[in-house]
Enzyme design. Structure first.
Site, PDB file in Angstrom:
ATOM      1  N   THR A 141      13.910 -36.354   3.872  1.00  0.00           N
ATOM      2  CA  THR A 141      14.519 -35.912   2.619  1.00  0.00           C
ATOM      3  C   THR A 141      15.433 -34.714   2.814  1.00  0.00           C
ATOM      4  O   THR A 141      16.586 -34.709   2.372  1.00  0.00           O
ATOM      5  CB  THR A 141      13.417 -35.556   1.602  1.00  0.00           C
ATOM      6  OG1 THR A 141      12.605 -36.713   1.374  1.00  0.00           O
ATOM      7  CG2 THR A 141      14.024 -35.112   0.284  1.00  0.00           C
ATOM      8  N   LYS A 188       7.534 -24.088   7.677  1.00  0.00           N
ATOM      9  CA  LYS A 188       6.678 -22.911   7.441  1.00  0.00           C
ATOM     10  C   LYS A 188       5.386 -22.969   8.263  1.00  0.00           C
ATOM     11  O   LYS A 188       4.866 -21.935   8.683  1.00  0.00           O
ATOM     12  CB  LYS A 188       6.337 -22.752   5.960  1.00  0.00           C
ATOM     13  CG  LYS A 188       5.458 -23.832   5.342  1.00  0.00           C
ATOM     14  CD  LYS A 188       6.267 -24.943   4.770  1.00  0.00           C
ATOM     15  CE  LYS A 188       5.426 -26.024   4.094  1.00  0.00           C
ATOM     16  NZ  LYS A 188       6.291 -27.121   3.602  1.00  0.00           N
ATOM     17  N   GLU A 212      15.290 -19.548   6.190  1.00  0.00           N
ATOM     18  CA  GLU A 212      15.378 -19.370   4.743  1.00  0.00           C
ATOM     19  C   GLU A 212      14.707 -20.504   3.983  1.00  0.00           C
ATOM     20  O   GLU A 212      14.085 -20.298   2.941  1.00  0.00           O
ATOM     21  CB  GLU A 212      16.843 -19.265   4.314  1.00  0.00           C
ATOM     22  CG  GLU A 212      17.039 -18.939   2.844  1.00  0.00           C
ATOM     23  CD  GLU A 212      16.476 -17.575   2.464  1.00  0.00           C
ATOM     24  OE1 GLU A 212      15.500 -17.547   1.681  1.00  0.00           O
ATOM     25  OE2 GLU A 212      16.988 -16.558   2.936  1.00  0.00           O
ATOM     26  N   VAL A 251      10.398 -21.061   2.861  1.00  0.00           N
ATOM     27  CA  VAL A 251       9.675 -20.562   1.684  1.00  0.00           C
ATOM     28  C   VAL A 251      10.594 -20.644   0.471  1.00  0.00           C
ATOM     29  O   VAL A 251      11.737 -20.182   0.517  1.00  0.00           O
ATOM     30  CB  VAL A 251       9.218 -19.096   1.865  1.00  0.00           C
ATOM     31  CG1 VAL A 251       8.439 -18.625   0.636  1.00  0.00           C
ATOM     32  CG2 VAL A 251       8.376 -18.935   3.123  1.00  0.00           C
ATOM     33  N   ILE A 284      15.404 -21.207  -3.263  1.00  0.00           N
ATOM     34  CA  ILE A 284      15.404 -19.811  -3.722  1.00  0.00           C
ATOM     35  C   ILE A 284      15.694 -18.884  -2.547  1.00  0.00           C
ATOM     36  O   ILE A 284      14.976 -18.913  -1.547  1.00  0.00           O
ATOM     37  CB  ILE A 284      14.038 -19.422  -4.325  1.00  0.00           C
ATOM     38  CG1 ILE A 284      13.641 -20.368  -5.450  1.00  0.00           C
ATOM     39  CG2 ILE A 284      14.050 -17.982  -4.811  1.00  0.00           C
ATOM     40  CD1 ILE A 284      12.226 -20.183  -5.920  1.00  0.00           C
ATOM     41  N   GLY A 295       6.809 -38.265  -6.618  1.00  0.00           N
ATOM     42  CA  GLY A 295       7.318 -37.757  -5.356  1.00  0.00           C
ATOM     43  C   GLY A 295       7.155 -36.265  -5.177  1.00  0.00           C
ATOM     44  O   GLY A 295       7.672 -35.691  -4.217  1.00  0.00           O
ATOM     45  N   GLU A 343       2.631 -35.433  -1.605  1.00  0.00           N
ATOM     46  CA  GLU A 343       2.487 -36.430  -0.559  1.00  0.00           C
ATOM     47  C   GLU A 343       1.228 -37.265  -0.798  1.00  0.00           C
ATOM     48  O   GLU A 343       0.342 -36.887  -1.585  1.00  0.00           O
ATOM     49  CB  GLU A 343       2.375 -35.738   0.809  1.00  0.00           C
ATOM     50  CG  GLU A 343       3.554 -34.856   1.163  1.00  0.00           C
ATOM     51  CD  GLU A 343       4.803 -35.648   1.476  1.00  0.00           C
ATOM     52  OE1 GLU A 343       4.697 -36.873   1.735  1.00  0.00           O
ATOM     53  OE2 GLU A 343       5.898 -35.049   1.445  1.00  0.00           O
ATOM     54  N   ASP A 382      -0.532 -24.749   2.277  1.00  0.00           N
ATOM     55  CA  ASP A 382       0.920 -24.580   2.279  1.00  0.00           C
ATOM     56  C   ASP A 382       1.298 -23.198   1.749  1.00  0.00           C
ATOM     57  O   ASP A 382       2.134 -22.493   2.332  1.00  0.00           O
ATOM     58  CB  ASP A 382       1.561 -25.676   1.425  1.00  0.00           C
ATOM     59  CG  ASP A 382       3.057 -25.506   1.264  1.00  0.00           C
ATOM     60  OD1 ASP A 382       3.804 -25.926   2.156  1.00  0.00           O
ATOM     61  OD2 ASP A 382       3.485 -24.955   0.219  1.00  0.00           O
ATOM     62  N   LYS A 439       3.174 -19.805   3.620  1.00  0.00           N
ATOM     63  CA  LYS A 439       4.358 -19.138   3.080  1.00  0.00           C
ATOM     64  C   LYS A 439       4.121 -17.656   2.833  1.00  0.00           C
ATOM     65  O   LYS A 439       4.988 -16.822   3.118  1.00  0.00           O
ATOM     66  CB  LYS A 439       4.784 -19.849   1.790  1.00  0.00           C
ATOM     67  CG  LYS A 439       5.301 -21.262   2.039  1.00  0.00           C
ATOM     68  CD  LYS A 439       5.531 -22.022   0.742  1.00  0.00           C
ATOM     69  CE  LYS A 439       6.060 -23.423   1.012  1.00  0.00           C
ATOM     70  NZ  LYS A 439       6.192 -24.225  -0.232  1.00  0.00           N
TER      71      LYS A 439
END
Length: 432
Positions: A12, A102, A126, A129, A133, A184, A187, A198, A202
């Site tokens: 993706t 990450k 960049e 995380v 943004i 979507g 997962e 996750d 981060k």
């Protein structure tokens, strides 16, 4: 000048990155000098939405990271391996690296950055995380003059979507998770998201950047959202809170030395707080420092377009350095990572926070008094005690504490469990 990119991964984010690089019209002119030279994938058989010239797509990842004509390797494979190995091989070949990974940076950042500093190359992340943004570069550069005191964020869109659906639509956790997977946003194996792993990756990265010291990923205390119920969401609403999965890095108060709190857990957030209104798959990161005060970074935290935007911004940063012929000089400390020391982490039992707890008790006189005495025995002060109603002939009592040492609170709960009038403690959550 032409700068050649080796792209590892065409999922993706990889597709989104390629689309930006292949369509530079109306974007920064620097993009016109960037060429996607090689793309490494796991399988050549998969149908992809972009057609590339013959020979561009290959399954030979090593050939890409060792190609002398490639200037920058962009790692978008995900997971720990072969991503870690490919990054280290690219660095060994003197190539700059851009990654959105990450997990690799949180767990192997020390090894990767030490190798990059020895080789005199950049590793930019960049996109690791916050998706689209901008937060990594602001922490390194724009906010660099500040003494950062806290970084608190909603940094996982999947869990924020699930909690939003539980709050606004009354869905239970399992139904909201299925819906997130169907759309979507999650997962098939959502363990890393819903168990907070996750978010822990981060906040480890953000803490290292914000506080200027290395962070051991295993030091991040982590709780997920599986035990959050619609009952607690409803009670939180009545008490003036919403429940969010927060990633928190902050300087511990009442300590003479610089010690951090690093934790991820579901949290009752006051409705007046800036993070309370962040809904759906959006992310938001609230940074506080001196002399700045508070600033919040908000926006889409995942997805092809937002994440690819961050990836390409890193590529452009490196290309700008290469164009200025400074890549053979000492690394720019505002872009590189040179931390040497590990930060001290406060054990979770030693932090001070507020708590929400829900009890099911016998409906007899003296229950609330007994609760108060047990908590008082361990210096736990109660801000509010509310008997909400009844559940299967048991009284349901909710308490919110003042700030208290977590170890004292947990010890008090152990005593409360021994009370003959207490049947169960269905939930315990921290309060911001």
């Amino acid at each position: 000048m032409v700068f050649k990119i080796g792209l590892l991964g065409l999922g993706t984010v990889g597709i989104g990155t390629a689309q930006i690089l292949l369509d530079s019209s109306g974007r920064n002119p620097l993009l016109e000098e960037i060429v996607v030279s090689q793309i490494g994938v796991r399988s050549l058989e998969k149908t992809r939405p972009i057609k590339f010239p013959p020979g561009v797509i290959t399954t030979d990842l090593v050939a890409i990271v060792t190609d002398p004509e490639i200037n920058i390797v962009v790692e978008l494979l995900g997971g720990l391996e072969p991503a870690r190995t490919m990054i280290l091989q690219a660095i060994d070949q003197g190539k700059h690296v851009v990654t959105a990974n990450k997990a690799v940076i949180a767990r192997h950042g020390d090894e990767i950055y030490e190798a990059a500093n020895r080789a005199g190359v950049y590793v930019l992340l960049e996109a690791s995380v916050g998706g689209g943004i901008p937060i990594i570069k602001p922490l390194k550069q724009s906010l660099g003059a500040n003494r950062i005191t806290s970084i608190i964020g909603i940094v996982n869109g999947t869990t924020n979507y699930i909690l939003t659906q539980m709050t606004t639509a009354g869905a239970d956790f399992s139904d909201a998770l299925v819906e997130a997977q169907h759309l979507g946003y999650a997962e098939a194996d959502s363990t890393a998201d819903v168990d907070g792993l996750d978010a822990a990756d981060k906040i480890a990265i953000l803490a290292s950047l914000g506080f200027g010291e290395r962070v051991q990923r295993e030091s991040v205390y982590c709780e997920g959202i599986r035990k959050v119920s619609t009952v607690d969401i409803a009670y939180a609403d009545k008490l003036g809170f919403v429940i969010k999965l927060l990633a928190i890095a902050k300087i511990s108060e009442k300590t003479e030395s610089r010690i951090l709190q690093l934790r991820v857990h579901p949290t009752l957030v006051p409705k007046s707080h800036p993070l309370a209104s962040v809904e759906g798959v959006n992310n938001a990161i609230l940074v506080e420092g001196d002399p700045l005060g508070q600033v919040m970074f908000y926006g889409p935290g995942a997805g092809s377009g937002p994440t690819a935007s961050a990836v390409v911004s890193d590529i452009m940063n490196i290309v700008a350095i290469l164009k200025s012929n400074n890549h053979t000089q000492t690394l720019n400390p505002l872009l590189s990572c040179t931390h040497q020391h590990y930060c001290q982490i406060t054990p979770i039992e030693a932090i001070e926070t507020r708590f929400y707890a829900r009890f099911l008790t016998k409906d007899v006189p003296g229950v609330i008094g007994n609760l108060g005495r047990s908590f008082g025995n361990y210096q736990v002060s109660l801000e509010s005690v509310v008997q909400i109603g009844f559940k299967e002939e048991l009284a349901e009592i909710v308490v919110v504490t003042h700030y208290v040492c977590e170890g004292n609170f947990r010890t008090a709960l152990d005593e409360v469990r021994t009370l003959e009038t207490i049947k169960s403690i269905p939930s315990v959550l921290r309060v911001l």
